[in-house]
Design an enzyme around this catalytic site. Structure first.
Site, PDB file in Angstrom:
ATOM      1  N   GLU B   6       0.840  -1.211   0.000  1.00 19.25           N
ATOM      2  CA  GLU B   6       0.000   0.000   0.000  1.00 19.25           C
ATOM      3  C   GLU B   6       0.872   1.256   0.000  1.00 19.25           C
ATOM      4  O   GLU B   6       0.620   2.205  -0.753  1.00 19.25           O
ATOM      5  CB  GLU B   6      -0.912   0.026   1.244  1.00 19.25           C
ATOM      6  CG  GLU B   6      -2.006  -1.029   1.258  1.00 19.25           C
ATOM      7  CD  GLU B   6      -1.576  -2.312   1.937  1.00 19.25           C
ATOM      8  OE1 GLU B   6      -0.363  -2.628   1.941  1.00 19.25           O
ATOM      9  OE2 GLU B   6      -2.454  -3.018   2.480  1.00 19.25           O
ATOM     10  N   CYS B  38      -0.630   0.589   7.567  1.00 20.33           N
ATOM     11  CA  CYS B  38      -1.010   0.976   6.210  1.00 20.33           C
ATOM     12  C   CYS B  38      -2.276   1.819   6.204  1.00 20.33           C
ATOM     13  O   CYS B  38      -2.480   2.624   5.295  1.00 20.33           O
ATOM     14  CB  CYS B  38      -1.222  -0.260   5.347  1.00 20.33           C
ATOM     15  SG  CYS B  38       0.333  -1.046   4.896  1.00 20.33           S
TER      16      CYS B  38
END
Lengths: 313, 313
Positions: B6, B38
């Site tokens: 991510e 994330c």
């Protein structure tokens, strides 16, 4: 010995055959064999045009059928679907061109290529669909060959089951150099099939209806398989399905007498003590490996069916 | 230990990430591990909607990432292509759910399921395309495991070759209960890969940079493979490709520690004296067979590649 396909089809078509397109997988015969020539039937029926997939490899025909049709005023086209016709006719072509039947080795194996436990237990490794497919192979080949060891251990029938009523019972052939198979074996049971006993010397007490065929034996005491196959071809056997143990399978393989291998691979592992696919004595270097070419792979029920062709060394 | 996907993707997208649809194969993490969560990056980038293929099996995450995203006002959809995600994440899922890596057994065999001649000669049974495919398997697994016998006989590198530059060198793991592998073995060569030495007691002269991992030994003197796999999982190894001899392969199989078999079948026969795929001692009855389920079959160059999954007894 039966009426050829042309004669049967023309009889079924009747008056509709006049002017018709005729598609045949093999050149119609022009000679009197056990039946009258097919070209006479085609000319007599007044067909329009004949599509011949391939010329007949039989030296008694070999183009004469095509020439005779053309001489009779019929347009003939040769070669349509020739590859497919060669596949259908491969047994006949083998017998005509090589003087021996087309030989298919069938094996039902695990992923580790074992055909049975060391005890001989093997019912069942492959699934019901694969076993049904083997009955189709038997019917297609027209003859099944096994060894005395398999007959003595398993007493198989080698018949076809579960197919349509018109499926032909395959001829049953047993390699039995030392004549160990008893008269009571199920493979000798009376029926529509021919039964052939491949033996290494003058046969003793041949079972009723069974034809004994004597072939030479090698120094090692094994039957001369090339000679045995020639003897089968002389008896008009076009194709043979080998359903035998690892010793006989290996002998056919090592002598270059196998044209096709059909292996049904069951999703299981049976271990290193279980029986191998084929005994190939003396194979010590990778350079001695028997090389194959894959022809077809598909799933048959829960098993895989792999078809491979040995590449001549 | 590296930045998660991510974070990398958001960095690449830059301002274009605002309002964007985000597709992730695994739930984004909500906890501080070696890297920041994330979800902070996703919320900070102002993404529009997040499609999560599957929830993270890691108990530290397990739905918290999804909840945190939703709490941050982001619409989250869970389950798109969940089956494919489970396939991609199977190593991580195995480590989280079972505490051991996902184990793939690779085998290069002939149609009669032999991996080498009795002399050990095996170069080459499978073709160049299959061997290239094995390098892909190694990179995908991230770790390759072999036994001391294979190292002593073949001195393999167990590296990846011929793949794109970003392909990760797999960790190299050697089962060497009695510590027979020399320091000079190529498998210990320095490089990007971790090297793990699975031994049955306090290690002697451990090669530089190699981590020795001690596991218990069984009465028969073999390494406790289940314990060894747990030790690998503790070291964050998600998946292992077994490239070993028939004894170690058989031990993994018989102990139910193989999740997948990838067999490359070369079009050849090597004979009954050649080396078997796996030693499965004590398998005498068909009822003891190890059952598999086919997953995939395809042609790789001139070989067949068969993928199968063992069915638990």
């Amino acid at each position: 010995g039966h009426a050829h396909a042309e004669v049967l089809a023309l009889a079924e078509a009747g008056a509709r055959a006049r002017g018709a397109d005729v598609f045949v997988s093999l050149e119609p015969c022009a000679h009197h064999g056990r039946t009258p020539p097919c070209i006479d039937a085609l000319l007599g029926a007044g067909v329009g045009r004949v599509w011949v997939a391939m010329q007949d490899p039989n030296p008694k025909v070999a183009g004469r059928g095509i020439a005779a049709l053309r001489a009779g005023g019929i347009e003939v086209d040769v070669g349509l679907m020739a590859a497919e016709a060669l596949r259908i006719n491969r047994g006949f072509v083998s017998r005509m061109a090589r003087g021996r039947p087309f030989v298919t080795l069938k094996a039902g194996i695990s992923l580790d290529a074992r055909t049975a436990m060391s005890s001989g237990e093997s019912q069942w490794i492959t699934g019901a669909d694969a076993r049904a497919d083997v009955h189709r192979l038997r019917a297609d080949a027209g003859a099944v060959l096994t060894g005395s060891g398999t007959v003595l251990a398993d007493d198989p029938q080698l018949s076809v089951r579960g197919l349509e009523a018109s499926a032909r019972e395959p001829d049953r052939i047993v390699v039995d150099t030392r004549m160990r198979v008893p008269i009571s074996a199920r493979v000798w049971a009376d029926g529509a099939a021919r039964r052939l006993w491949l033996v290494g010397g003058p046969p003793t007490q041949c079972p009723k209806g069974v034809e004994a065929v004597t072939a030479a034996t090698t120094e090692a005491g094994h039957l001369d398989l090339a000679e045995a196959l020639r003897a089968l071809a002389e008896r008009e056997i076009n194709a043979v399905l080998l359903e035998c143990g690892p010793q006989l399978a290996g002998a056919f393989l090592q002598q270059g007498l196998v044209d096709e291998i059909v292996a049904y691979i069951a999703p299981m592992l049976l271990g290193h003590d279980a029986r191998p696919l084929a005994l190939l004595p003396g194979m010590e270097r990778l350079s001695q490996a028997l090389h194959l070419q894959w022809q077809d792979v598909r799933q048959i029920g829960r098993d895989l069916r792999v078809t491979a062709v040995p590449i001549p060394a």
